[in-house]
Structure formats: structure tokens, C-alpha cells
Design a protein around this motif. Structure first.
Motif, short mmCIF file in Angstrom:
data_model
loop_
_atom_site.label_atom_id
_atom_site.label_comp_id
_atom_site.label_asym_id
_atom_site.label_seq_id
_atom_site.Cartn_x
_atom_site.Cartn_y
_atom_site.Cartn_z
N VAL A 62 0.94 -1.23 0.02
CA VAL A 62 -0.12 -0.07 -0.01
C VAL A 62 1.00 1.21 0.01
N LEU A 63 0.75 2.17 -0.89
CA LEU A 63 1.36 3.43 -0.71
C LEU A 63 0.12 4.50 -0.78
N ILE A 64 0.54 5.64 0.10
CA ILE A 64 -0.21 6.75 0.14
C ILE A 64 0.55 7.72 0.27
N PRO A 65 0.68 8.70 -0.64
CA PRO A 65 1.21 10.12 -0.86
C PRO A 65 0.53 10.85 0.28
N LEU A 66 1.31 11.58 1.04
CA LEU A 66 0.86 12.50 2.10
C LEU A 66 -0.30 13.50 1.63
N SER A 67 0.02 13.90 0.53
CA SER A 67 -0.78 14.65 -0.18
C SER A 67 -2.26 14.28 -0.61
N LYS A 68 -2.38 12.82 -0.44
CA LYS A 68 -3.58 12.37 -0.65
C LYS A 68 -4.57 11.93 0.66
N ILE A 69 -3.75 12.36 1.71
CA ILE A 69 -4.38 11.99 3.00
C ILE A 69 -5.37 13.16 3.44
N LYS A 70 -6.54 12.70 3.62
CA LYS A 70 -7.50 13.60 3.98
C LYS A 70 -7.63 13.72 5.53
N ARG A 71 -7.62 12.44 6.16
CA ARG A 71 -7.75 12.47 7.91
C ARG A 71 -7.09 11.23 8.36
N VAL A 72 -6.66 11.52 9.52
CA VAL A 72 -6.09 10.41 10.34
C VAL A 72 -6.79 10.43 11.80
N ASN A 73 -7.10 9.23 12.12
CA ASN A 73 -7.76 9.25 13.65
C ASN A 73 -7.00 8.15 14.36
N GLN A 74 -6.95 8.21 15.73
CA GLN A 74 -6.69 7.35 16.51
C GLN A 74 -7.81 6.61 16.92
N SER A 75 -7.70 5.24 17.20
CA SER A 75 -9.06 4.37 17.57
C SER A 75 -8.74 3.42 18.49
N ASN B 12 -10.35 -0.08 20.76
CA ASN B 12 -11.44 -1.01 20.67
C ASN B 12 -12.08 -0.92 22.27
N MET B 13 -13.22 -0.51 22.15
CA MET B 13 -13.87 -0.40 23.62
C MET B 13 -13.72 -1.49 24.40
N LYS B 14 -14.09 -2.51 23.91
CA LYS B 14 -14.18 -3.74 24.70
C LYS B 14 -12.74 -4.25 25.15
N LYS B 15 -11.55 -3.91 24.30
CA LYS B 15 -10.38 -4.20 24.80
C LYS B 15 -9.31 -3.20 24.50
N GLN B 16 -9.12 -2.39 25.48
CA GLN B 16 -8.49 -1.14 25.42
C GLN B 16 -7.05 -1.08 24.99
N SER B 17 -6.50 -2.37 25.21
CA SER B 17 -5.04 -2.56 24.55
C SER B 17 -4.89 -2.63 23.02
N GLU B 18 -6.10 -2.78 22.15
CA GLU B 18 -6.01 -2.92 20.96
C GLU B 18 -6.44 -1.46 20.27
N LYS B 19 -5.24 -0.80 19.76
CA LYS B 19 -5.30 0.36 19.27
C LYS B 19 -5.15 0.61 17.76
N TYR B 20 -5.81 1.39 17.06
CA TYR B 20 -5.79 1.50 15.47
C TYR B 20 -5.38 2.81 15.11
N ILE B 21 -4.63 3.05 14.01
CA ILE B 21 -4.45 4.27 13.00
C ILE B 21 -5.22 3.96 12.16
N GLU B 22 -6.46 4.94 11.89
CA GLU B 22 -7.13 5.09 10.58
C GLU B 22 -6.87 6.13 9.83
N VAL B 23 -6.26 5.93 8.59
CA VAL B 23 -5.90 6.86 7.38
C VAL B 23 -6.76 6.78 6.28
N TYR B 24 -7.37 7.91 6.08
CA TYR B 24 -8.48 8.17 5.16
C TYR B 24 -7.97 8.98 4.04
N THR B 25 -8.18 8.49 2.76
CA THR B 25 -7.57 9.27 1.54
C THR B 25 -8.70 10.28 0.92
N VAL B 26 -8.12 11.29 0.29
CA VAL B 26 -9.14 12.28 -0.37
C VAL B 26 -10.04 11.36 -1.39
N ASP B 27 -9.56 10.31 -1.84
CA ASP B 27 -10.75 9.60 -2.93
C ASP B 27 -11.64 8.46 -2.18
#
Length: 161
Positions: free
Chosen positions: A96-109, A111-126
Motif C-alpha cells: 500500500v502506498l499513500i502519498p501524504l498529499s492524498k491523506i484527508k484524515r488520520v484518526n486514533q481509535s 477497541n472499547m471492549k479491549k483497550q489494549s487494541e489501538k488502531y490508526i485509521e488513514v482516510y484518503t481524499v479519494d
């Protein structure tokens, strides 16, 4: 304590980690691996490389996430097997290759049931979204992603905590 496994058994996990470490040493370091796997601009700098998983519809794929001054890129540790239309077995790495110029949003997330499970969500402009998880050092990975985005020319990227 967070436990990250590359396989169903601890022995497979250890073998996977040792194999990856050997590959990194063989090639000459993470920066060389990054340059071999992805087209890298002359002025581009690798900020951070970290092991993680990419969530896919077929399940999580273990690999390396590269964060540079130009892109976010992921490559699976192991090659995936496919059969061509001619019935030939083909092995390819999942990339997977995502140019920084194509990133629209980045979220930290988390898992509410298992707090040790953390995610980084990367949303692109497309309209694509990528979920990275299973980091050995989640906070450090997110910090370098924030740094890359803040240094890029994209002023309209949202980073949420």
C-alpha cells in the motif's frame, strides 16, 4: 501488556520475527528496504519504520509500515500466493502506498471492549480508508505520522486524537 503474534503459535511468531530481522540485516537496514520496495524521491527521508498489521477484508496482514516525508507505505512481511489465469503460482507482497498529499484524515481509535487494541485509521481524499494495528509502540508510530503530515504541504488534513 500487549501481545503481538504473527502466527497461531509462539514458535511461529519467534520464527517470523527472526526471519524479518535477518532480512533487514541482509539488505542493509530498513532505509534500504524502503528504497527497494517503493519509488523514493531524492529529497525524501524515511522518518520511521515499524512492524504492524494492515486490516483487510481477508484478515490482518503482518508487515512493515514506512512513514516518510512524502508517503505512508506498507509492505507485507510474507508474500501472498495467487494463481494466474494460466494456473501458474504467483507470489507477491501486499503493498500500500499513500502519498501524504492524498491523506484527508488520520484518526486514533481504540477497541472499547479491549483497550489494549489501538488502531490508526488513514482516510484518503479519494474515499479509501486503511486501518493499521498491532504496533509494538503505537504512540511513537502515531507521533511520526503526525510529524510527516504536519511537515507536508497538506494544510487541510485532519488529525484526531
Amino acid at each position: 501488556m500487549i501481545v503481538v503474534r504473527l502466527g497461531p503459535k509462539i514458535t511461529e511468531t519467534v520464527k517470523g520475527k527472526l526471519s524479518l530481522g535477518a532480512k533487514i540485516l541482509q539488505v542493509g537496514g530498513l532505509e534500504k528496504i524502503f528504497k527497494q520496495l517503493f519509488a523514493v524521491k531524492e529529497e525524501e527521508k524515511l522518518l520511521k519504520a515499524c512492524q504492524c498489521y494492515l486490516s483487510t477484508t481477508a484478515g490482518p496482514i503482518a508487515g512493515l509500515l514506512f512513514i516518510s516525508t512524502d508517503k505512508v507505505a506498507f509492505c507485507s512481511e510474507r508474500s501472498l500466493k495467487f494463481y494466474s489465469s494460466k494456473g501458474e503460482l504467483i507470489r507477491v507482497h501486499y503493498k500500500v502506498l499513500i502519498p501524504l498529499s492524498k491523506i484527508k484524515r488520520v484518526n486514533q481509535s481504540v477497541n472499547m471492549k479491549k483497550q489494549s487494541e489501538k488502531y490508526i485509521e488513514v482516510y484518503t481524499v479519494d474515499g479509501f480508508d486503511f486501518w493499521f494495528m498491532g504496533f509494538l509502540n503505537y504512540q511513537k508510530a502515531f507521533k511520526y505520522l503526525q510529524q510527516a503530515i504536519s511537515q507536508s504541504c497538506t494544510d487541510d488534513v485532519q488529525v484526531t486524537y
